[in-house]
Write a protein that holds these residues in place. Structure first.
Motif, mmCIF file in Angstrom:
data_model
loop_
_atom_site.group_PDB
_atom_site.id
_atom_site.type_symbol
_atom_site.label_atom_id
_atom_site.label_comp_id
_atom_site.label_asym_id
_atom_site.label_seq_id
_atom_site.Cartn_x
_atom_site.Cartn_y
_atom_site.Cartn_z
ATOM 1 N N SER A 30 62.792 -5.135 2.182
ATOM 2 C CA SER A 30 62.340 -6.124 3.028
ATOM 3 C C SER A 30 62.775 -5.837 4.361
ATOM 4 O O SER A 30 63.714 -4.864 4.656
ATOM 5 C CB SER A 30 62.887 -7.576 2.532
ATOM 6 N N ALA A 31 62.004 -6.069 5.260
ATOM 7 C CA ALA A 31 62.250 -5.709 6.615
ATOM 8 C C ALA A 31 63.675 -6.110 7.290
ATOM 9 O O ALA A 31 64.241 -5.310 7.790
ATOM 10 C CB ALA A 31 60.983 -6.168 7.635
ATOM 11 N N ALA A 32 63.675 -7.378 7.077
ATOM 12 C CA ALA A 32 65.295 -7.864 7.671
ATOM 13 C C ALA A 32 66.218 -7.110 6.982
ATOM 14 O O ALA A 32 67.302 -6.821 7.609
ATOM 15 C CB ALA A 32 65.305 -9.372 7.288
ATOM 16 N N LEU A 33 66.219 -6.837 5.772
ATOM 17 C CA LEU A 33 67.550 -6.242 4.926
ATOM 18 C C LEU A 33 67.461 -4.729 5.524
ATOM 19 O O LEU A 33 68.530 -4.229 5.590
ATOM 20 C CB LEU A 33 67.255 -6.250 3.383
ATOM 21 N N ALA A 35 66.701 -3.516 8.505
ATOM 22 C CA ALA A 35 67.036 -3.571 9.544
ATOM 23 C C ALA A 35 68.533 -3.817 9.633
ATOM 24 O O ALA A 35 69.320 -3.147 10.435
ATOM 25 C CB ALA A 35 66.421 -4.705 10.608
ATOM 26 N N LEU A 36 69.091 -4.685 8.767
ATOM 27 C CA LEU A 36 70.582 -4.906 8.578
ATOM 28 C C LEU A 36 71.115 -3.611 8.084
ATOM 29 O O LEU A 36 72.390 -3.263 8.648
ATOM 30 C CB LEU A 36 70.583 -6.051 7.571
ATOM 31 N N ILE A 37 70.545 -2.904 7.162
ATOM 32 C CA ILE A 37 71.128 -1.584 6.747
ATOM 33 C C ILE A 37 71.518 -0.717 8.043
ATOM 34 O O ILE A 37 72.224 -0.102 8.207
ATOM 35 C CB ILE A 37 70.619 -1.110 5.546
ATOM 36 N N ILE A 38 70.226 -0.716 8.566
ATOM 37 C CA ILE A 38 70.079 0.484 9.894
ATOM 38 C C ILE A 38 71.197 0.098 10.766
ATOM 39 O O ILE A 38 72.266 0.884 11.211
ATOM 40 C CB ILE A 38 68.842 0.252 10.526
#
Length: 143
Positions: A30-33, A35-38
């Motif tokens: 998922s996009a939010a996850l 982005a969080l990992i990045i």
């Protein structure tokens, strides 16, 4: 090669790596996850870099204005991650990532003219036209 050019090339290599990895992962997270990992990995890497620079005697300096500007840049970076992941998940081809970069380049050039009073020339206007035209051509090819 000057250090500024070397750092610009390394930034370009980093951006290309980011683009390819984003495309490969976009349909698997998922996009939010994503982005969080990045941003979490970036926090760790940047923390190590800051500690290494400090250990090598570099002073850690900042102003309140710089802190707010960097925080705003962080908000923008999360948009790059989330919207990039969403674009690739929705079918944007990796070769059409120039549409993302072209939009960024166009806005930076306009900011240079409008905010920083950098000189406006006909060559720069031509460059803006080529950026827009090239991006539209790439998108027209099924990007």
């Amino acid at each position: 090669m000057s250090r500024a050019v070397l750092f610009a090339v390394l930034a370009g290599v980093s951006a290309a790596t980011w683009t390819v990895c984003l495309k490969l992962a976009s349909t698997k997270i998922s996009a939010a996850l994503g982005a969080l990992i990045i941003t979490t990995v970036a926090l760790v890497v940047n923390s190590v870099a800051l500690l290494a620079m400090r250990a090598n005697g570099q002073e850690i300096v900042f102003t309140r204005e710089a802190l707010w500007l960097m925080a705003l840049a962080g908000v923008a970076a999360s948009g790059v991650d989330i919207f990039g992941l969403l674009a690739y998940d929705r079918g944007l081809k990796v070769t059409s990532s120039f549409f993302i970069g072209g939009t960024s380049t166009l806005l930076v050039v306009l900011a240079g003219f409008l905010l920083f009073q950098e000189p406006f020339t006909w060559i720069r206007l031509l460059a803006i036209g080529l950026i827009v035209g090239g991006s539209l051509l790439l998108q027209g090819q099924g990007g």
